[in-house]
Design a protein around this motif. Structure first.
Motif, PDB file in Angstrom:
ATOM      1  N   GLY A   6       7.108  19.313  -9.383  1.00 25.62           N
ATOM      2  CA  GLY A   6       6.907  18.107  -8.751  1.00 25.62           C
ATOM      3  C   GLY A   6       6.292  17.140  -9.670  1.00 25.62           C
ATOM      4  O   GLY A   6       5.747  17.563 -10.630  1.00 25.62           O
ATOM      5  N   GLY A   7       6.170  15.787  -9.148  1.00 24.81           N
ATOM      6  CA  GLY A   7       5.863  14.789  -9.849  1.00 24.81           C
ATOM      7  C   GLY A   7       4.313  14.980 -10.400  1.00 24.81           C
ATOM      8  O   GLY A   7       3.987  14.934 -11.797  1.00 24.81           O
ATOM      9  N   PRO A   8       3.211  15.243  -9.884  1.00 22.36           N
ATOM     10  CA  PRO A   8       1.901  15.163 -10.091  1.00 22.36           C
ATOM     11  C   PRO A   8       1.593  16.134 -11.295  1.00 22.36           C
ATOM     12  O   PRO A   8       1.123  15.903 -12.336  1.00 22.36           O
ATOM     13  CB  PRO A   8       1.226  15.443  -8.971  1.00 22.36           C
ATOM     14  N   ALA A   9       2.463  17.521 -10.846  1.00 20.41           N
ATOM     15  CA  ALA A   9       2.121  18.442 -12.113  1.00 20.41           C
ATOM     16  C   ALA A   9       2.796  18.037 -13.427  1.00 20.41           C
ATOM     17  O   ALA A   9       2.165  18.348 -14.266  1.00 20.41           O
ATOM     18  CB  ALA A   9       2.884  19.753 -11.416  1.00 20.41           C
ATOM     19  N   LEU A  10       3.837  17.641 -13.344  1.00 22.87           N
ATOM     20  CA  LEU A  10       4.780  17.129 -14.660  1.00 22.87           C
ATOM     21  C   LEU A  10       4.035  16.016 -15.129  1.00 22.87           C
ATOM     22  O   LEU A  10       3.722  16.026 -16.439  1.00 22.87           O
ATOM     23  CB  LEU A  10       6.208  16.722 -14.106  1.00 22.87           C
ATOM     24  N   ARG A  11       3.105  15.108 -14.521  1.00 23.67           N
ATOM     25  CA  ARG A  11       2.481  13.894 -15.157  1.00 23.67           C
ATOM     26  C   ARG A  11       1.346  14.697 -15.789  1.00 23.67           C
ATOM     27  O   ARG A  11       0.997  14.376 -17.023  1.00 23.67           O
ATOM     28  CB  ARG A  11       1.973  13.079 -14.070  1.00 23.67           C
ATOM     29  N   GLU A  12       0.502  15.605 -15.114  1.00 28.88           N
ATOM     30  CA  GLU A  12      -0.523  16.249 -15.791  1.00 28.88           C
ATOM     31  C   GLU A  12      -0.110  17.218 -17.135  1.00 28.88           C
ATOM     32  O   GLU A  12      -0.754  16.970 -18.183  1.00 28.88           O
ATOM     33  CB  GLU A  12      -1.033  17.422 -14.731  1.00 28.88           C
ATOM     34  N   ARG A  13       0.907  17.842 -16.933  1.00 26.88           N
ATOM     35  CA  ARG A  13       1.606  18.527 -18.125  1.00 26.88           C
ATOM     36  C   ARG A  13       1.842  17.481 -19.631  1.00 26.88           C
ATOM     37  O   ARG A  13       1.184  17.804 -20.316  1.00 26.88           O
ATOM     38  CB  ARG A  13       2.817  19.118 -17.926  1.00 26.88           C
ATOM     39  N   SER A  14       2.430  16.291 -18.999  1.00 24.64           N
ATOM     40  CA  SER A  14       2.930  15.507 -19.968  1.00 24.64           C
ATOM     41  C   SER A  14       1.580  14.887 -20.710  1.00 24.64           C
ATOM     42  O   SER A  14       1.545  14.870 -21.947  1.00 24.64           O
ATOM     43  CB  SER A  14       3.457  14.302 -19.258  1.00 24.64           C
ATOM     44  N   ALA A  15       0.580  14.338 -19.891  1.00 21.33           N
ATOM     45  CA  ALA A  15      -0.505  13.947 -20.484  1.00 21.33           C
ATOM     46  C   ALA A  15      -1.307  15.033 -21.320  1.00 21.33           C
ATOM     47  O   ALA A  15      -1.811  14.855 -22.394  1.00 21.33           O
ATOM     48  CB  ALA A  15      -1.334  13.463 -19.405  1.00 21.33           C
ATOM     49  N   ARG A  16      -1.469  16.302 -20.963  1.00 20.07           N
ATOM     50  CA  ARG A  16      -1.978  17.504 -21.721  1.00 20.07           C
ATOM     51  C   ARG A  16      -1.156  17.555 -23.022  1.00 20.07           C
ATOM     52  O   ARG A  16      -2.045  17.823 -24.100  1.00 20.07           O
ATOM     53  CB  ARG A  16      -2.032  18.778 -21.037  1.00 20.07           C
ATOM     54  N   MET A  17       0.050  17.679 -23.117  1.00 22.48           N
ATOM     55  CA  MET A  17       0.878  17.917 -24.157  1.00 22.48           C
ATOM     56  C   MET A  17       0.716  16.637 -25.219  1.00 22.48           C
ATOM     57  O   MET A  17       0.152  16.538 -26.540  1.00 22.48           O
ATOM     58  CB  MET A  17       2.348  17.856 -23.906  1.00 22.48           C
ATOM     59  N   ARG A  18       0.614  15.410 -24.838  1.00 17.28           N
ATOM     60  CA  ARG A  18       0.237  14.223 -25.654  1.00 17.28           C
ATOM     61  C   ARG A  18      -1.040  14.243 -26.250  1.00 17.28           C
ATOM     62  O   ARG A  18      -1.325  13.771 -27.528  1.00 17.28           O
ATOM     63  CB  ARG A  18       0.771  12.837 -24.829  1.00 17.28           C
ATOM     64  N   ARG A  19      -2.022  14.797 -25.594  1.00 12.25           N
ATOM     65  CA  ARG A  19      -3.557  14.822 -26.041  1.00 12.25           C
ATOM     66  C   ARG A  19      -3.410  15.646 -27.088  1.00 12.25           C
ATOM     67  O   ARG A  19      -4.027  15.569 -28.141  1.00 12.25           O
ATOM     68  CB  ARG A  19      -4.342  15.269 -24.869  1.00 12.25           C
ATOM     69  N   ALA A  20      -2.756  16.837 -27.105  1.00 11.32           N
ATOM     70  CA  ALA A  20      -2.819  18.069 -28.033  1.00 11.32           C
ATOM     71  C   ALA A  20      -2.135  17.259 -29.405  1.00 11.32           C
ATOM     72  O   ALA A  20      -2.427  17.865 -30.433  1.00 11.32           O
ATOM     73  CB  ALA A  20      -2.118  19.205 -27.559  1.00 11.32           C
ATOM     74  N   LEU A  21      -1.158  16.563 -29.194  1.00 13.00           N
ATOM     75  CA  LEU A  21      -0.344  16.112 -30.388  1.00 13.00           C
ATOM     76  C   LEU A  21      -1.343  15.308 -31.172  1.00 13.00           C
ATOM     77  O   LEU A  21      -1.054  15.024 -32.554  1.00 13.00           O
ATOM     78  CB  LEU A  21       0.912  15.105 -29.825  1.00 13.00           C
ATOM     79  N   ASP A  22      -2.491  14.569 -30.652  1.00  8.30           N
ATOM     80  CA  ASP A  22      -3.266  13.875 -31.657  1.00  8.30           C
ATOM     81  C   ASP A  22      -3.773  14.936 -32.675  1.00  8.30           C
ATOM     82  O   ASP A  22      -4.636  14.285 -33.584  1.00  8.30           O
ATOM     83  CB  ASP A  22      -4.384  13.364 -30.526  1.00  8.30           C
ATOM     84  N   ALA A  23      -3.944  16.084 -32.387  1.00  4.82           N
ATOM     85  CA  ALA A  23      -4.474  16.994 -33.503  1.00  4.82           C
ATOM     86  C   ALA A  23      -3.605  17.351 -34.747  1.00  4.82           C
ATOM     87  O   ALA A  23      -3.902  18.316 -35.420  1.00  4.82           O
ATOM     88  CB  ALA A  23      -5.047  18.388 -32.674  1.00  4.82           C
ATOM     89  N   VAL A  24      -2.535  16.886 -34.425  1.00  2.00           N
ATOM     90  CA  VAL A  24      -1.282  17.495 -35.490  1.00  2.00           C
ATOM     91  C   VAL A  24      -1.103  16.360 -36.633  1.00  2.00           C
ATOM     92  O   VAL A  24      -1.311  15.272 -36.409  1.00  2.00           O
ATOM     93  CB  VAL A  24       0.163  17.479 -34.868  1.00  2.00           C
ATOM     94  N   ASP A  25      -1.252  17.054 -37.825  1.00  2.00           N
ATOM     95  CA  ASP A  25      -1.210  16.166 -39.058  1.00  2.00           C
ATOM     96  C   ASP A  25       0.392  15.730 -39.471  1.00  2.00           C
ATOM     97  O   ASP A  25       0.761  14.722 -39.634  1.00  2.00           O
ATOM     98  CB  ASP A  25      -1.847  16.764 -40.183  1.00  2.00           C
TER      99      ASP A  25
END
Length: 858
Positions: free
Chosen positions: A164-183
């Motif tokens: 469903g939508g809300p869970a996917l948006r939560e997943r997407s936001a979490r994944m994008r935050r994690a990418l900030d830690a990648v060189d």
């Protein structure tokens, strides 16, 4: 190179789990050890007999491997598949013990993205290879649960996942935050890199690192190709090696083969499918057990073609390159990675993914002319095949650069970057003031505002007569005036911004050449206006010019507009092309998911305004001549254009569509087989118009024929993503080509959609607009606001009025859907289909897998 402590992290790892995505970290780990480094692996382990999170160490060929049992979290809709706090805690303990200098992440399903942040916080340099599309698509390969390819930009698709939508948006936001830690993010192919960038991966950290074949294996396959007989007789020998997996296209292959009962010139060996209970296959299809990796050269040597009907998007496809290296031809789908190695008609055939009819047609084409088919074998890959030794050397050099630091940038470059970062931090609130409604407002304001919100900006869109403008502008960090005619009130507002103590850049945007009064008398499209109407129109041009002259910079949709604005005013001009917004993209994706409405071929011309009669007149005789030859062709005229006398003889073969709401347009364009976009003559006014007609048609895979103005030349790769036509002969040739070949229409439409999404996604557009705002803000900070030019202001008095200050809303309009299908009903339909295709044994096996997964999750 000094010895380093290097770790590979993978959700799965050989020998516990063997795949293309797990062989790469294994090979890199061994290469690091052989180069004299301390080489570590942290990997997930699948074993239903071990307790979750159980961990132990092993030494394998000099590599220190730590295993963590992650069996319960393999389901794509399990939150801990992508964010697993328990696994992150265990990994932190391991990091404290090992203290690696570089941590290279691979596919980390079941381990979760928290490990990436943990490695960064521990002080390690972080490398991430995206072997697939899991970071954007919960299904990992940009397909939905019904095995239909979804949008290449996940956020622009209409995929209806179980979570469903809300869970996917939560997943997407979490994944994008994690990418900030990648060189550094590594992509296995240039095609995959484009998809990652369009989905929001920062281009500054994105590099292509194509997967290489082991040197000895490539040498063996090359010898196999050299020994392949040049002349051969008998049936073509085909092979498939994806097992009975739906994502690998096995179901599509079965469906295609059933359509070819009458074919006798083929033999197909389907490896890894011997226990699949499939009914009613032609006698020339043989279901074979899987072969061992070391048997690959022998297996390839026995066949002429590899059939790769993947539904999943392939980031690279090692098997494709292995087959080509061994001298086979390849029939593959348009799933990115394979297309870099296969050229349609040269060393294989490329067909649409998930389309059994297209696959059947391709196989029939091979069987009908074996001699021509064999001419496509032995030609190798269309792009160089990389060796793994070269890949390993590049990766180890990357590690060294990250640990030791590359050569330091110049002090000047470092200072400029710091200044830009500082200016960006000051741009929080962006105010768009608008003077027009309709599609121009959407493309030039709502879409950039939407894109900027992705980057964390606060955006506000207001009409130029809004009574709250003065208050809102006083809090804005940048103001964009879109197509706002000069009024006494707007000029006073601009002056108040310039007089304030804050640095607030003022930009003017318009997507037509309606700021150049010198063009009066040169525009064919205004011939229908009365003298009074023409005077009013040109008065408006002078007012637009006045607003432009009082701004600090210009933003235009085409290069012609930017050049003309700079030439006329001396203002700095910035190009911001019209792009793809979420709402239209999702509506288009939903339209693509449905087949075109059956019927004769349809040619469509959709006019957006009342000034396109001359454009249509420039091609009408050519279109009618084509319709005379093709008695079944239908012409669809949409929008404000009216049928002429010349069209009356075609009767009901000429159909009218009213001007459609923009959210209804995708379905109409999807039901159109060819879209026309003519523009008259060499008018600078028409040269300045953007390629929106191509863009909107491309989103629904409808090919466009357009006049070769600069914007269309930029958008269209002639013959690949559309057609450019200037003369009547060129228009006729393009029409005939598309009408005669549904395959060409499908191919051109698919290529157009891909380019539209990958060139103009909101994530890419946001970066462009952000840089424009930073550039203008820095210029104003350094040099002050634009001084008043010699232009004589032309403005009317239009007091602020809440009644007249309406702005078109930018929201998705609900469309009545079919009654929702429950999950239970959907499973029942799938089970029924499985039974019909493969029998009762397959149904039982599927039920056992579902039960085991459910128990594991609990």
């Amino acid at each position: 190179m000094s010895p380093m402590r290097i770790a590979q992290v993978s959700g799965h790892y050989p020998p516990n789990f063997v795949s293309g995505g797990t062989l790469v970290p294994q090979r890199v780990a061994l290469a690091a050890h052989r180069a004299g480094h301390e080489s570590y692996v942290y990997a997930g382990y699948l074993d239903e007999n071990r307790r979750p999170l159980e961990t132990w160490d092993e030494d394998v060929e000099g590599v220190h491997v730590t295993w963590l049992v992650t069996t319960p979290w393999t389901a794509w809709d399990d939150e801990r598949n992508w964010d697993n706090p328990e696994a992150t805690a265990a990994f932190r303990t391991w990091l404290d013990r090992v203290r690696p200098q570089v941590v290279h992440f691979h596919s980390i399903q079941t381990l979760g993205v928290g490990l990436v942040e943990a490695a960064h916080n521990a002080g390690a340099r972080v490398v991430l290879t995206m072997h697939d599309f899991w970071w954007f698509c919960s299904h990992q390969f940009l397909v939905n649960e019904d095995m239909r390819p979804t949008s290449l930009v996940a956020d622009l698709g209409a995929c209806d996942c179980e979570t469903g939508g809300p869970a996917l948006r939560e997943r997407s936001a979490r994944m994008r935050r994690a990418l900030d830690a990648v060189d550094v993010v590594l992509a296995p192919s240039a095609s995959a890199a484009r998809v990652y960038a369009a989905n929001g991966v920062d281009a500054s950290i994105l590099r292509v690192d194509e997967n290489g074949l082991p040197d000895e294996q490539l040498a063996t396959l090359t010898r196999t190709a050299a020994l392949r007989p040049r002349e051969a007789a008998g049936p073509l020998r085909l092979m498939y090696a994806g097992g009975a997996q739906a994502m690998k296209g096995f179901d599509v292959l079965v469906d295609a083969c059933r359509r070819l009962e009458d074919v006798s010139e083929l033999v197909l060996d389907a490896y890894g499918t011997h226990d699949a209970h499939v009914r009613s296959l032609p006698a020339w299809v043989r279901l074979e057990p899987a072969f061992a990796p070391e048997e690959l050269p022998t297996v390839l040597a026995k066949h002429d073609f590899l059939v790769l009907p993947s539904v999943m998007r392939e980031s690279h496809s090692i098997l494709t390159r292995e087959a080509l290296a061994a001298g086979l031809g390849v029939v593959c789908t348009d799933t990115l990675g394979p297309e870099e190695a296969v050229e349609d008609g040269f060393n294989g055939l490329i067909i649409p993914a998930g389309n059994p009819e297209a696959l059947a047609n391709a196989l029939r084409e091979l069987a009908s002319d074996p001699s021509n088919a064999r001419s496509m074998t032995g030609r190798g890959s269309s792009s160089p095949i990389r060796t793994f030794s070269d890949q390993a050397a590049g990766i180890l050099k990357l590690y060294e650069d990250l640990v030791d630091g590359p050569s330091a940038p110049s002090a000047q470059a470092d200072s400029q970057a710091a200044v830009r970062d500082a200016q960006r931090s000051l741009l929080h609130r962006i105010l768009f003031i608008v003077g027009i409604s309709g599609a121009p407002l959407r493309y030039r304001v709502h879409l950039p505002a939407e894109a900027l919100r992705i980057r964390g900006y606060n955006t506000d869109v207001r009409h130029y007569r809004d009574p709250e403008l003065t208050e809102i502008a006083g809090k804005a960090d940048a103001v964009v005036l879109y197509r706002v005619p000069a009024t006494n009130q707007i000029l006073e507002l601009i002056n108040s911004i310039k007089d304030s103590d804050r640095t607030v850049p003022i930009l003017f945007d318009v997507d037509d050449l309606i700021f150049d009064p010198s063009l009066r008398g040169t525009l064919d499209n205004l011939d229908g206006l009365s003298d009074a109407e023409a005077d009013l129109w040109w008065h408006g041009v002078e007012r637009y010019r006045t607003t432009l002259e009082n701004s600090d910079a210009y933003i235009g949709s085409t290069q012609v507009l930017c050049d003309r604005a700079n030439e006329l005013t001396g203002l700095p001009a910035y190009r911001f092309a019209n792009g793809v917004g979420r709402i239209l993209a999702r509506a288009s994706d939903a339209a693509v998911a449905s087949p075109r409405t059956p019927g004769p071929p349809r040619i469509g011309y959709f006019s957006g305004t009342t000034t396109h009669d001359a454009d249509w007149a420039s091609i009408e005789s050519t279109v009618t001549a084509v319709m005379e030859r093709h008695q079944d062709v239908v012409l669809v005229l949409g929008g404000h254009i009216q049928p002429t006398t010349a069209l009356q003889r075609f009767g009901d073969r000429v159909q009218r569509l009213p001007f459609l709401d923009w959210q209804e347009l995708p379905r109409a364009l999807r039901d159109t087989d060819i879209c026309l976009a003519p523009l008259t003559g060499d008018s600078v006014f028409n040269e300045s118009k953007s390629a929106i007609k191509w863009l909107e048609a491309a989103l629904v895979e409808t090919p466009t024929i357009a006049s070769p103005t600069q914007p269309f030349r930029e958008a269209i790769d002639d013959g690949r993503t559309g057609y450019l036509a200037k003369t009547p002969q060129e228009w006729e040739r393009a029409l005939e080509t598309l009408l005669e070949s549904p395959r060409v229409r499908a191919r051109v439409g698919a290529h157009a959609r891909r380019e539209a999404l990958l060139n103009y996604s909101p994530y890419l557009q946001a970066v462009v607009y952000e840089n424009i705002l930073i550039d203008v803000a820095l210029a104003v900070r350094e040099h002050g606001h634009r001084a008043h030019s010699g232009w004589k202001d032309v403005a009317d008095d239009e007091p602020f009025s809440s009644v007249d200050a309406r702005v078109d809303a930018y929201v998705a309009v609900p469309v009545p859907d079919a009654p929702p299908v429950s999950r239970t009903h959907r499973m029942l339909l799938k089970t029924q289909d499985l039974f019909q295709r493969e029998g009762a044994v397959a149904v039982v096996k599927r039920a056992v897998r579902v039960i085991r997964r459910t128990v594991a999750k609990r």
